[in-house]
Write an enzyme that holds these catalytic residues in place. Structure first.
Site, PDB file in Angstrom:
ATOM      1  CE  LYS A  22      -1.905   1.501   4.074  1.00 34.41           C
ATOM      2  NZ  LYS A  22      -1.570   2.908   4.299  1.00 34.41           N
ATOM      3  CG  ASN A  23       2.442   2.635   3.527  1.00 36.94           C
ATOM      4  OD1 ASN A  23       1.240   2.868   3.321  1.00 36.94           O
ATOM      5  ND2 ASN A  23       2.947   2.501   4.746  1.00 36.94           N
ATOM      6  NE  ARG A  92      -0.428  11.646   7.058  1.00 36.91           N
ATOM      7  CZ  ARG A  92      -0.243  12.872   7.462  1.00 36.91           C
ATOM      8  NH1 ARG A  92      -1.241  13.591   7.879  1.00 36.91           N
ATOM      9  NH2 ARG A  92       0.968  13.409   7.447  1.00 36.91           N
ATOM     10  CB  CYS A 116      -4.877   5.905  10.518  1.00 38.13           C
ATOM     11  SG  CYS A 116      -5.283   4.220  10.196  1.00 38.13           S
ATOM     12  NE  ARG A 121      -0.602   9.956   9.890  1.00 38.37           N
ATOM     13  CZ  ARG A 121      -0.755   8.805   9.230  1.00 38.37           C
ATOM     14  NH1 ARG A 121      -1.821   8.080   9.407  1.00 38.37           N
ATOM     15  NH2 ARG A 121       0.169   8.389   8.404  1.00 38.37           N
ATOM     16  N   PRO A 122       0.476  16.259  11.540  1.00 36.53           N
ATOM     17  CG  PRO A 122       2.134  17.428  12.678  1.00 36.53           C
ATOM     18  CD  PRO A 122       1.321  16.168  12.724  1.00 36.53           C
ATOM     19  CB  ILE A 123       1.024  18.381   6.204  1.00 37.73           C
ATOM     20  CG1 ILE A 123       0.021  19.532   6.318  1.00 37.73           C
ATOM     21  CG2 ILE A 123       0.308  17.054   6.081  1.00 37.73           C
ATOM     22  CD1 ILE A 123      -0.771  19.748   5.039  1.00 37.73           C
ATOM     23  CG  ASP A 124       5.057  20.534  10.809  1.00 36.64           C
ATOM     24  OD1 ASP A 124       4.534  19.409  10.684  1.00 36.64           O
ATOM     25  OD2 ASP A 124       5.963  20.764  11.619  1.00 36.64           O
ATOM     26  CG  ASP A 305       2.599   1.434   9.489  1.00 37.01           C
ATOM     27  OD1 ASP A 305       2.146   2.261  10.298  1.00 37.01           O
ATOM     28  OD2 ASP A 305       2.764   1.675   8.284  1.00 37.01           O
ATOM     29  NE  ARG A 397      -6.905   3.853   5.726  1.00 31.67           N
ATOM     30  CZ  ARG A 397      -5.940   4.292   6.524  1.00 31.67           C
ATOM     31  NH1 ARG A 397      -6.095   4.257   7.829  1.00 31.67           N
ATOM     32  NH2 ARG A 397      -4.826   4.791   6.028  1.00 31.67           N
TER      33      ARG A 397
HETATM   34  C1  UD1 Z   1       3.840   6.878   6.383  1.00 32.71           C
HETATM   35  C2  UD1 Z   1       3.055   5.602   6.148  1.00 32.71           C
HETATM   36  C3  UD1 Z   1       2.452   5.102   7.449  1.00 32.71           C
HETATM   37  C4  UD1 Z   1       3.547   4.952   8.513  1.00 32.71           C
HETATM   38  C5  UD1 Z   1       4.376   6.223   8.635  1.00 32.71           C
HETATM   39  C6  UD1 Z   1       5.583   6.042   9.534  1.00 32.71           C
HETATM   40  C7  UD1 Z   1       2.275   5.875   3.880  1.00 32.71           C
HETATM   41  C8  UD1 Z   1       1.117   6.024   2.977  1.00 32.71           C
HETATM   42  N1  UD1 Z   1       2.003   5.881   5.194  1.00 32.71           N
HETATM   43  O1  UD1 Z   1       2.904   7.844   6.875  1.00 32.71           O
HETATM   44  O2  UD1 Z   1       1.829   3.852   7.190  1.00 32.71           O
HETATM   45  O3  UD1 Z   1       2.946   4.670   9.746  1.00 32.71           O
HETATM   46  O4  UD1 Z   1       4.865   6.622   7.332  1.00 32.71           O
HETATM   47  O5  UD1 Z   1       6.390   5.023   9.076  1.00 32.71           O
HETATM   48  O6  UD1 Z   1       3.401   5.714   3.450  1.00 32.71           O
HETATM   49  N2  UD1 Z   1       5.086  14.557  10.969  1.00 32.71           N
HETATM   50  C9  UD1 Z   1       5.066  15.897  11.304  1.00 32.71           C
HETATM   51  N3  UD1 Z   1       4.958  16.806  10.292  1.00 32.71           N
HETATM   52  C10 UD1 Z   1       4.875  16.431   8.971  1.00 32.71           C
HETATM   53  C11 UD1 Z   1       4.906  15.046   8.652  1.00 32.71           C
HETATM   54  C12 UD1 Z   1       5.009  14.142   9.679  1.00 32.71           C
HETATM   55  O7  UD1 Z   1       5.155  16.275  12.476  1.00 32.71           O
HETATM   56  O8  UD1 Z   1       4.792  17.314   8.093  1.00 32.71           O
HETATM   57  C13 UD1 Z   1       5.183  13.566  12.058  1.00 32.71           C
HETATM   58  C14 UD1 Z   1       3.914  12.702  12.139  1.00 32.71           C
HETATM   59  O9  UD1 Z   1       2.906  13.322  12.883  1.00 32.71           O
HETATM   60  C15 UD1 Z   1       4.441  11.437  12.778  1.00 32.71           C
HETATM   61  C16 UD1 Z   1       5.860  11.331  12.202  1.00 32.71           C
HETATM   62  O10 UD1 Z   1       6.198  12.631  11.748  1.00 32.71           O
HETATM   63  O11 UD1 Z   1       4.499  11.594  14.163  1.00 32.71           O
HETATM   64  C17 UD1 Z   1       5.969  10.336  11.059  1.00 32.71           C
HETATM   65  O12 UD1 Z   1       5.145  10.729  10.003  1.00 32.71           O
HETATM   66  P1  UD1 Z   1       5.451  10.386   8.472  1.00 32.71           P
HETATM   67  O13 UD1 Z   1       6.756   9.685   8.354  1.00 32.71           O
HETATM   68  O14 UD1 Z   1       5.253  11.626   7.684  1.00 32.71           O
HETATM   69  O15 UD1 Z   1       4.289   9.371   8.163  1.00 32.71           O
HETATM   70  P2  UD1 Z   1       3.315   9.382   6.941  1.00 32.71           P
HETATM   71  O16 UD1 Z   1       4.031   9.736   5.679  1.00 32.71           O
HETATM   72  O17 UD1 Z   1       2.085  10.108   7.288  1.00 32.71           O
END
Ligand code: UD1
Length: 418
Positions: A22-23, A92, A116, A121-124, A305, A397
């Protein structure tokens, strides 16, 4: 929503082909936006997340056809740079579209993503990376507006190796003149797979899997076909299931090196694991031993995961253990449900303290998110009596008919429609 009805106590035997990851598939689907020619993706996995991502691609204007397990994407008709909130809230990974939309249109309007319930899960980190490349980003009424008319190659240092941010920035940089560098990127195998896909289409990307990813801009990408890697998390879930239930199962398609952190921990404590090529054989007999202190971290560490599934294993292992969740802040929602089944677990902040019990007992439990629901299914497989697990929409999912895959191995599990 359907429930799973499980009669615990069966051992698992046989062989199972693991479905595509999936990822890996989600960012690869997003990367199709960068292309004008036909793309054929092999072994398409029918997860609801990949289906949602296809829907987003179609809403942007792409034509998608499924031919058996091949997904044929024609992105030449994509004309929209806009993702509405109704779609974005379903998955997401809609955020992965931001990078490729900027690469193609130099502008985007994308609603905040859903996904989920495992933390804020911010996107900063994504947005800081875009800003570093000269993108003007504003956030209004639940939407992110980007103007990338001045976007140019540069160097980005990620504050944290976010998987999604690394992938978004790789995709956004594919057409930028000159060299873009991403330092402190995520190193997960799915990042390497995205790089391989982009290279197949003509992009110049190197360094994925290391501490520096380099993207040299090209004029355009051509079409092509690609077979994304198999799902290490699905394989890991079933490896843990075998360690819990006992039995002898061979999993095919996943590279053991992608699961080294799990295999190192389980081998000889919970089961015996033999890995050769893309086959992983698991033999388990008798009660597993506790794994002691376990911590999730970024790759190559133990994947977050797999935390919920490992925790389920610990509940029936001999001895005590500590499971520390270092990646997401809210990933123990399955624990009260495991406790209903007789598990002895106490949570303090991001640590679960587990004392192994002799047995779990069948109960009616609710899954609240993808991997947590999978962990309750694993608990049901070993519990005495009948367990019902609600939350099928979460598990769908990221698993393709989990009940069928486990039944093939001998588990007594069925999906019951409400
Ligand atoms: C991806 C995976 C998810 C997995 C995660 C960690 C996909 C589709 N999903 O999610 O299954 O659990 O990696 O291995 O590939 N964070 C911030 N700001 C940001 C982005 C992330 O603070 O802009 C934080 C998140 O809240 C979290 C951590 O960084 O605590 C890891 O997030 P991230 O590696 O970005 O995970 P995803 O890409 O969402």
């Amino acid at each position: 929503m359907a429930r799973f009805l499980i009669h615990g106590g069966r051992k698992l035997f046989g062989e199972l082909n693991i479905t595509a990851a999936k990822n890996a598939y989600l960012p690869i689907l997003a990367a199709c936006v960068l292309c004008d020619d036909k793309i054929v993706l092999h072994n398409y996995p029918y997860y609801s997340d990949t289906e949602s991502m296809c829907k987003i691609l179609e809403c942007l204007g792409a034509n998608i056809n499924k031919e058996g397990f091949d997904l044929v994407v024609d992105p030449s008709t994509i004309s929209s740079w806009n993702i509405e909130s109704e779609l974005a809230s379903q998955v997401r990974s809609s955020i992965f579209m931001l990078g490729p939309i900027l690469g193609r249109f130099k502008k985007a309007r994308v609603a905040y993503p859903g996904g989920c319930e495992i933390g804020a899960r911010p996107i900063d980190i994504h947005l800081a990376g875009f800003r570093k490349l000269g993108v003007k980003v504003s956030e209004r009424h639940g939407y992110i507006y980007c103007d990338a008319s001045q976007m140019s190659a540069g160097q980005i240092v990620l504050d944290f190796p976010s998987v999604g941010a690394t992938e978004s920035l790789m995709m956004a940089s594919v057409f930028l003149k000159g060299e873009t560098q991403i330092l402190n990127p995520a190193r997960e195998p799915e990042i390497v797979d995205l790089q391989n896909f982009l290279i197949k289409l003509g992009a110049k990307v190197s360094g994925a899997g290391t501490g520096k990813i380099i993207i040299r801009g090209v004029e355009r990408l051509t079409g092509g076909d690609y077979d994304p890697i198999k799902d290490r998390i699905v394989a890991g879930t079933y490896i843990i299931a075998t360690a819990m239930c006992g039995g002898d199962v061979t999993f095919k398609g996943v590279k053991a090196e992608h699961l080294a952190s799990l295999i190192d921990k389980l081998d000889k404590t919970a089961c015996k694991i033999y890995a050769k090529g893309d086959k992983i054989r698991v033999q388990a007999d008798g009660k597993p031993l506790s794994l002691g202190k376990i911590e999730t971290s970024v790759y190559p560490g133990l994947p977050t995961d797999l935390q919920a599934q490992i925790l389920a294993l610990q509940t029936i292992s001999k001895g005590s253990s500590m499971v520390c969740e270092n990646v997401f802040e809210s990933r123990f929602k399955h624990v009260p449900e495991l406790v209903k089944m007789g598990a002895d677990v106490h949570i303090k902040d991001r640590v679960a303290f587990v004392r192994g019990v002799d047995k779990l007992y069948g109960a009616s439990v609710s899954g609240m998110e993808l991997r947590g629901t999978a962990s309750l299914i694993l608990a049901g497989l070993v519990a005495e009596g009948y367990t019902t697990v609600s939350g099928s929409k979460h598990v769908d999912r990221g698993y393709h008919q989990i009940e069928k895959e486990l039944s093939v191995l001998g588990a007594d599990i069925e999906r019951v429609e409400d």
